[in-house]
Design an enzyme around this catalytic site. Sequence first.
Site, PDB file in Angstrom:
ATOM      1  N   LYS A 176      -9.886  -3.645  -2.787  1.00 45.76           N
ATOM      2  CA  LYS A 176      -8.399  -3.748  -3.487  1.00 45.76           C
ATOM      3  C   LYS A 176      -8.282  -5.162  -3.865  1.00 45.76           C
ATOM      4  O   LYS A 176      -7.532  -5.299  -4.925  1.00 45.76           O
ATOM      5  CB  LYS A 176      -7.365  -3.608  -2.398  1.00 45.76           C
TER       6      LYS A 176
ATOM      7  N   SER B  56      -2.664   1.392  -4.611  1.00 38.97           N
ATOM      8  CA  SER B  56      -3.104   2.727  -3.696  1.00 38.97           C
ATOM      9  C   SER B  56      -4.399   3.114  -3.963  1.00 38.97           C
ATOM     10  O   SER B  56      -4.838   3.041  -5.282  1.00 38.97           O
ATOM     11  CB  SER B  56      -2.190   3.833  -3.959  1.00 38.97           C
TER      12      SER B  56
ATOM     13  N   ASP C 124      -0.098   5.124   1.090  1.00 41.60           N
ATOM     14  CA  ASP C 124      -0.402   6.181   2.002  1.00 41.60           C
ATOM     15  C   ASP C 124      -0.434   5.490   3.631  1.00 41.60           C
ATOM     16  O   ASP C 124      -1.115   4.447   3.663  1.00 41.60           O
ATOM     17  CB  ASP C 124      -1.866   6.887   1.945  1.00 41.60           C
TER      18      ASP C 124
ATOM     19  N   ASP D 139       0.751  -1.094  -0.045  1.00 41.85           N
ATOM     20  CA  ASP D 139      -0.087  -0.110  -0.084  1.00 41.85           C
ATOM     21  C   ASP D 139       0.860   1.233  -0.078  1.00 41.85           C
ATOM     22  O   ASP D 139       2.170   1.060   0.253  1.00 41.85           O
ATOM     23  CB  ASP D 139      -0.703  -0.052   1.489  1.00 41.85           C
TER      24      ASP D 139
ATOM     25  N   ASP E  30      -1.266  -0.806   6.002  1.00 49.66           N
ATOM     26  CA  ASP E  30      -1.816  -0.251   7.097  1.00 49.66           C
ATOM     27  C   ASP E  30      -3.308  -0.380   7.371  1.00 49.66           C
ATOM     28  O   ASP E  30      -3.678   0.067   8.478  1.00 49.66           O
ATOM     29  CB  ASP E  30      -1.374   1.304   7.295  1.00 49.66           C
TER      30      ASP E  30
HETATM   31 MG   LIG Z   1      -2.758   3.143   3.600  1.00 51.96          MG
END
Ligand SMILES: [Mg+2]
Length: 310
Positions: free
Chosen positions: A219, A170, A57, A55, A244
Amino acid sequence: MTYPIAVRSALVMWTKTNVPELSKVSVLMKQRTKVEETLRAMQHAGAGNLQVISDFDMTLTRFAHCGKRVPTTHNILDHRILIDEDCTQKMRALLNFYYPIEIDASQTSEQKLPLMVEWWTKVHHLLIQQNIQRDMLAQAVRESGVILRDGYEVFFDRLAELQVPLLIFSAGVGDILEEVVRQSRVFHPNVHVISNYMDFDDHGVLRAFKGHLIHTFNKREGALLHAANLPELQGRPNVLLLGDSLGDLTMADGVAQPHHLLTVGFLNDQVEERKESYVEAFDIVLVKDETMEVPNGVLKFITSGGGHAK
Ligand SMILES: [Mg+2]
């Protein structure tokens, strides 16, 4: 010092699976033995069988720096050279409403999914109304304060050196993401990005977003649709996955018949509320760890064995 044979072989086993970074206080593991077995198997197979899926961010970028939140790719667009004050206010109101839902531990991904689509569809509509100029994106990134996690150079450079593909997956904005990686001087040829890309007209003005919306909780669809078809990823059945969000775990679903999958989850905030679910879901959880030390240690171990390169 001379050790008896049994102790010597135990020491060899320990040395073989030793990743010193896993002893950091930020590391949580539900099944350390399973992690070590997976690491050994991945080391045995070597870099030639490995792909890394990450990922962006708050996974490759830091969560906070000097007491301030680091902007996401969407937040970087919140710059006066790109959007006006009214748009900023409206995007903030959306964030205040939808972000608590995104990280709410009491709701399932399925429950959150339609709301996430609603959120990002609204944000993209607001952005499209702003006549954003493509030429201004680089400046907005430079002035945003975005920063990759400490040790990112080692991570990107090692993967490039070993020709291990890095798929960055992302729900942010691909054009901004690429600019961040480029300005950090690590946009190597082994880096592939799947994200939401802006569609500019002949004058370089934003008119739409390309393709289907990718958000935190779809995703899996993106992985099956895009990642599964990337030729660079074929024949690499071992996956190191970094994320995350719990939704990031589905990023590897496009890998046909994975042999070994090792997942690393950054737990950046709401630690007490989410610790249990993260430890259940990810093999390795990193609590408020702003560095790439553990992924780098894991990568060093996996790629330093006798595995056959392609
Ligand atoms: Mg993230």
